[in-house]
Design a protein around this motif. Structure first.
Motif, PDB file in Angstrom:
ATOM      1  N   ILE A   1       0.841  -1.202   0.000  1.00 36.73           N
ATOM      2  CA  ILE A   1       0.000   0.000   0.000  1.00 36.73           C
ATOM      3  C   ILE A   1       0.876   1.252   0.000  1.00 36.73           C
ATOM      4  O   ILE A   1       0.680   2.169  -0.803  1.00 36.73           O
ATOM      5  CB  ILE A   1      -0.951   0.002   1.215  1.00 36.73           C
ATOM      6  CG1 ILE A   1      -1.985  -1.111   1.061  1.00 36.73           C
ATOM      7  CG2 ILE A   1      -1.613   1.364   1.390  1.00 36.73           C
ATOM      8  CD1 ILE A   1      -2.810  -1.360   2.309  1.00 36.73           C
ATOM      9  N   LEU A   2       1.848   1.294   0.899  1.00 35.61           N
ATOM     10  CA  LEU A   2       2.701   2.476   1.002  1.00 35.61           C
ATOM     11  C   LEU A   2       3.673   2.598  -0.168  1.00 35.61           C
ATOM     12  O   LEU A   2       4.156   3.692  -0.465  1.00 35.61           O
ATOM     13  CB  LEU A   2       3.458   2.472   2.324  1.00 35.61           C
ATOM     14  CG  LEU A   2       2.577   2.620   3.568  1.00 35.61           C
ATOM     15  CD1 LEU A   2       3.412   2.490   4.831  1.00 35.61           C
ATOM     16  CD2 LEU A   2       1.840   3.933   3.549  1.00 35.61           C
ATOM     17  N   GLY A   3       3.962   1.485  -0.825  1.00 38.32           N
ATOM     18  CA  GLY A   3       4.880   1.510  -1.962  1.00 38.32           C
ATOM     19  C   GLY A   3       4.203   1.811  -3.285  1.00 38.32           C
ATOM     20  O   GLY A   3       4.877   2.034  -4.285  1.00 38.32           O
ATOM     21  N   SER A   4       2.868   1.829  -3.301  1.00 37.16           N
ATOM     22  CA  SER A   4       2.154   2.163  -4.532  1.00 37.16           C
ATOM     23  C   SER A   4       2.335   3.649  -4.841  1.00 37.16           C
ATOM     24  O   SER A   4       2.785   4.424  -3.997  1.00 37.16           O
ATOM     25  CB  SER A   4       0.669   1.825  -4.386  1.00 37.16           C
ATOM     26  OG  SER A   4       0.057   2.691  -3.441  1.00 37.16           O
ATOM     27  N   TRP A   5       1.950   4.047  -6.020  1.00 38.81           N
ATOM     28  CA  TRP A   5       2.142   5.456  -6.388  1.00 38.81           C
ATOM     29  C   TRP A   5       1.313   6.372  -5.492  1.00 38.81           C
ATOM     30  O   TRP A   5       1.774   7.448  -5.128  1.00 38.81           O
ATOM     31  CB  TRP A   5       1.844   5.684  -7.868  1.00 38.81           C
ATOM     32  CG  TRP A   5       0.390   5.586  -8.224  1.00 38.81           C
ATOM     33  CD1 TRP A   5      -0.285   4.467  -8.611  1.00 38.81           C
ATOM     34  CD2 TRP A   5      -0.566   6.638  -8.182  1.00 38.81           C
ATOM     35  NE1 TRP A   5      -1.608   4.764  -8.827  1.00 38.81           N
ATOM     36  CE2 TRP A   5      -1.812   6.097  -8.577  1.00 38.81           C
ATOM     37  CE3 TRP A   5      -0.497   7.994  -7.860  1.00 38.81           C
ATOM     38  CZ2 TRP A   5      -2.972   6.861  -8.650  1.00 38.81           C
ATOM     39  CZ3 TRP A   5      -1.658   8.750  -7.938  1.00 38.81           C
ATOM     40  CH2 TRP A   5      -2.877   8.189  -8.332  1.00 38.81           C
TER      41      TRP A   5
ATOM     42  N   LEU B   1       2.755   9.123  -2.860  1.00 39.10           N
ATOM     43  CA  LEU B   1       2.282  10.500  -2.914  1.00 39.10           C
ATOM     44  C   LEU B   1       1.838  10.974  -1.527  1.00 39.10           C
ATOM     45  O   LEU B   1       2.146  12.090  -1.103  1.00 39.10           O
ATOM     46  CB  LEU B   1       1.130  10.621  -3.910  1.00 39.10           C
ATOM     47  CG  LEU B   1       0.631  12.017  -4.221  1.00 39.10           C
ATOM     48  CD1 LEU B   1       1.724  12.864  -4.874  1.00 39.10           C
ATOM     49  CD2 LEU B   1      -0.584  11.944  -5.132  1.00 39.10           C
ATOM     50  N   VAL B   2       1.148  10.096  -0.803  1.00 43.04           N
ATOM     51  CA  VAL B   2       0.743  10.420   0.571  1.00 43.04           C
ATOM     52  C   VAL B   2       1.978  10.604   1.449  1.00 43.04           C
ATOM     53  O   VAL B   2       2.063  11.558   2.239  1.00 43.04           O
ATOM     54  CB  VAL B   2      -0.197   9.328   1.137  1.00 43.04           C
ATOM     55  CG1 VAL B   2      -0.397   9.495   2.637  1.00 43.04           C
ATOM     56  CG2 VAL B   2      -1.528   9.346   0.409  1.00 43.04           C
ATOM     57  N   LEU B   3       2.946   9.709   1.319  1.00 45.86           N
ATOM     58  CA  LEU B   3       4.182   9.838   2.096  1.00 45.86           C
ATOM     59  C   LEU B   3       4.928  11.121   1.751  1.00 45.86           C
ATOM     60  O   LEU B   3       5.506  11.766   2.633  1.00 45.86           O
ATOM     61  CB  LEU B   3       5.082   8.630   1.874  1.00 45.86           C
ATOM     62  CG  LEU B   3       4.617   7.325   2.512  1.00 45.86           C
ATOM     63  CD1 LEU B   3       5.539   6.172   2.102  1.00 45.86           C
ATOM     64  CD2 LEU B   3       4.551   7.444   4.017  1.00 45.86           C
ATOM     65  N   LEU B   4       4.905  11.496   0.481  1.00 46.86           N
ATOM     66  CA  LEU B   4       5.528  12.757   0.072  1.00 46.86           C
ATOM     67  C   LEU B   4       4.878  13.926   0.800  1.00 46.86           C
ATOM     68  O   LEU B   4       5.561  14.809   1.318  1.00 46.86           O
ATOM     69  CB  LEU B   4       5.408  12.937  -1.445  1.00 46.86           C
ATOM     70  CG  LEU B   4       5.964  14.238  -2.016  1.00 46.86           C
ATOM     71  CD1 LEU B   4       7.487  14.232  -1.927  1.00 46.86           C
ATOM     72  CD2 LEU B   4       5.512  14.415  -3.445  1.00 46.86           C
ATOM     73  N   GLY B   5       3.546  13.914   0.865  1.00 50.09           N
ATOM     74  CA  GLY B   5       2.835  14.974   1.578  1.00 50.09           C
ATOM     75  C   GLY B   5       3.144  14.998   3.061  1.00 50.09           C
ATOM     76  O   GLY B   5       3.310  16.066   3.662  1.00 50.09           O
TER      77      GLY B   5
ATOM     78  N   THR C   1      15.180  13.663   1.543  1.00 50.45           N
ATOM     79  CA  THR C   1      14.637  12.509   2.263  1.00 50.45           C
ATOM     80  C   THR C   1      14.220  11.418   1.298  1.00 50.45           C
ATOM     81  O   THR C   1      14.537  10.245   1.500  1.00 50.45           O
ATOM     82  CB  THR C   1      13.434  12.942   3.131  1.00 50.45           C
ATOM     83  OG1 THR C   1      13.866  13.923   4.063  1.00 50.45           O
ATOM     84  CG2 THR C   1      12.838  11.750   3.866  1.00 50.45           C
ATOM     85  N   PHE C   2      13.519  11.788   0.225  1.00 47.81           N
ATOM     86  CA  PHE C   2      13.079  10.788  -0.739  1.00 47.81           C
ATOM     87  C   PHE C   2      14.250  10.204  -1.514  1.00 47.81           C
ATOM     88  O   PHE C   2      14.272   9.002  -1.802  1.00 47.81           O
ATOM     89  CB  PHE C   2      12.016  11.369  -1.671  1.00 47.81           C
ATOM     90  CG  PHE C   2      10.630  11.095  -1.169  1.00 47.81           C
ATOM     91  CD1 PHE C   2       9.833  10.154  -1.779  1.00 47.81           C
ATOM     92  CD2 PHE C   2      10.142  11.770  -0.071  1.00 47.81           C
ATOM     93  CE1 PHE C   2       8.574   9.880  -1.312  1.00 47.81           C
ATOM     94  CE2 PHE C   2       8.881  11.501   0.424  1.00 47.81           C
ATOM     95  CZ  PHE C   2       8.086  10.550  -0.212  1.00 47.81           C
ATOM     96  N   VAL C   3      15.243  11.012  -1.853  1.00 50.40           N
ATOM     97  CA  VAL C   3      16.428  10.497  -2.535  1.00 50.40           C
ATOM     98  C   VAL C   3      17.143   9.506  -1.635  1.00 50.40           C
ATOM     99  O   VAL C   3      17.516   8.399  -2.065  1.00 50.40           O
ATOM    100  CB  VAL C   3      17.378  11.637  -2.971  1.00 50.40           C
ATOM    101  CG1 VAL C   3      18.735  11.111  -3.369  1.00 50.40           C
ATOM    102  CG2 VAL C   3      16.751  12.444  -4.096  1.00 50.40           C
ATOM    103  N   ALA C   4      17.315   9.853  -0.358  1.00 46.10           N
ATOM    104  CA  ALA C   4      17.979   8.956   0.579  1.00 46.10           C
ATOM    105  C   ALA C   4      17.159   7.684   0.798  1.00 46.10           C
ATOM    106  O   ALA C   4      17.711   6.581   0.829  1.00 46.10           O
ATOM    107  CB  ALA C   4      18.209   9.653   1.914  1.00 46.10           C
ATOM    108  N   ALA C   5      15.865   7.808   0.916  1.00 47.52           N
ATOM    109  CA  ALA C   5      15.015   6.637   1.184  1.00 47.52           C
ATOM    110  C   ALA C   5      14.990   5.683   0.006  1.00 47.52           C
ATOM    111  O   ALA C   5      14.999   4.462   0.189  1.00 47.52           O
ATOM    112  CB  ALA C   5      13.596   7.092   1.519  1.00 47.52           C
TER     113      ALA C   5
END
Length: 129
Positions: A61-65, A69-73, A120-124
């Motif tokens: 669920i969290l790995g879907s697009w 997007l939710v995690l980005l927010g 954060t997203f690049v590192a993750a």
């Protein structure tokens, strides 16, 4: 009883949006988003405790697009709320009330939030795949 024609307090439609008002509203919104992010984090941690099948579902669920997007927010909200909170601490100390400082610190808050979100997203996604 007589009715008086008293002036009504101006509403949002009367005022032109300013950077300080937009950042204040955004600060409140990101606080609410962080509450939902805490619930999401709790779900993810609980899924890890219920076993590999439940955790795999949470990861899917969290790995879907939409999940990303939710995690980005949520991540942006975290960095924005932190940076703007530091800005408010500076105000509590009496610094930053000049109009040029208000604008500069507001733009700095947004820039820091965007940069830290990207980092954060690049590192993750480079470390975690």
């Amino acid at each position: 009883m007589t009715t008086r024609n008293r002036p009504v307090s101006p509403h949002l439609q009367v005022y032109k949006p300013q950077i300080t008002s937009i950042l204040s509203i955004t600060h409140r919104i990101t606080g609410v988003v962080l509450c939902f992010g805490a619930v999401l984090l709790t779900y993810w941690l609980m899924a890890a405790t219920y076993g590999p099948d439940v955790f795999a579902t949470a990861q899917a669920i969290l790995g879907s697009w939409i999940g990303r997007l939710v995690l980005l927010g949520v991540v942006f909200s975290l960095w924005y709320h932190l940076a703007n909170g530091i800005r408010h601490l500076a105000w509590d100390a009496g610094w930053g009330f000049e109009l040029t400082q208000l604008r500069a610190s507001g733009l700095a808050v947004v820039a820091v939030a965007v940069i830290l979100t990207v980092l954060t997203f690049v590192a993750a996604y480079t470390v975690g795949g």
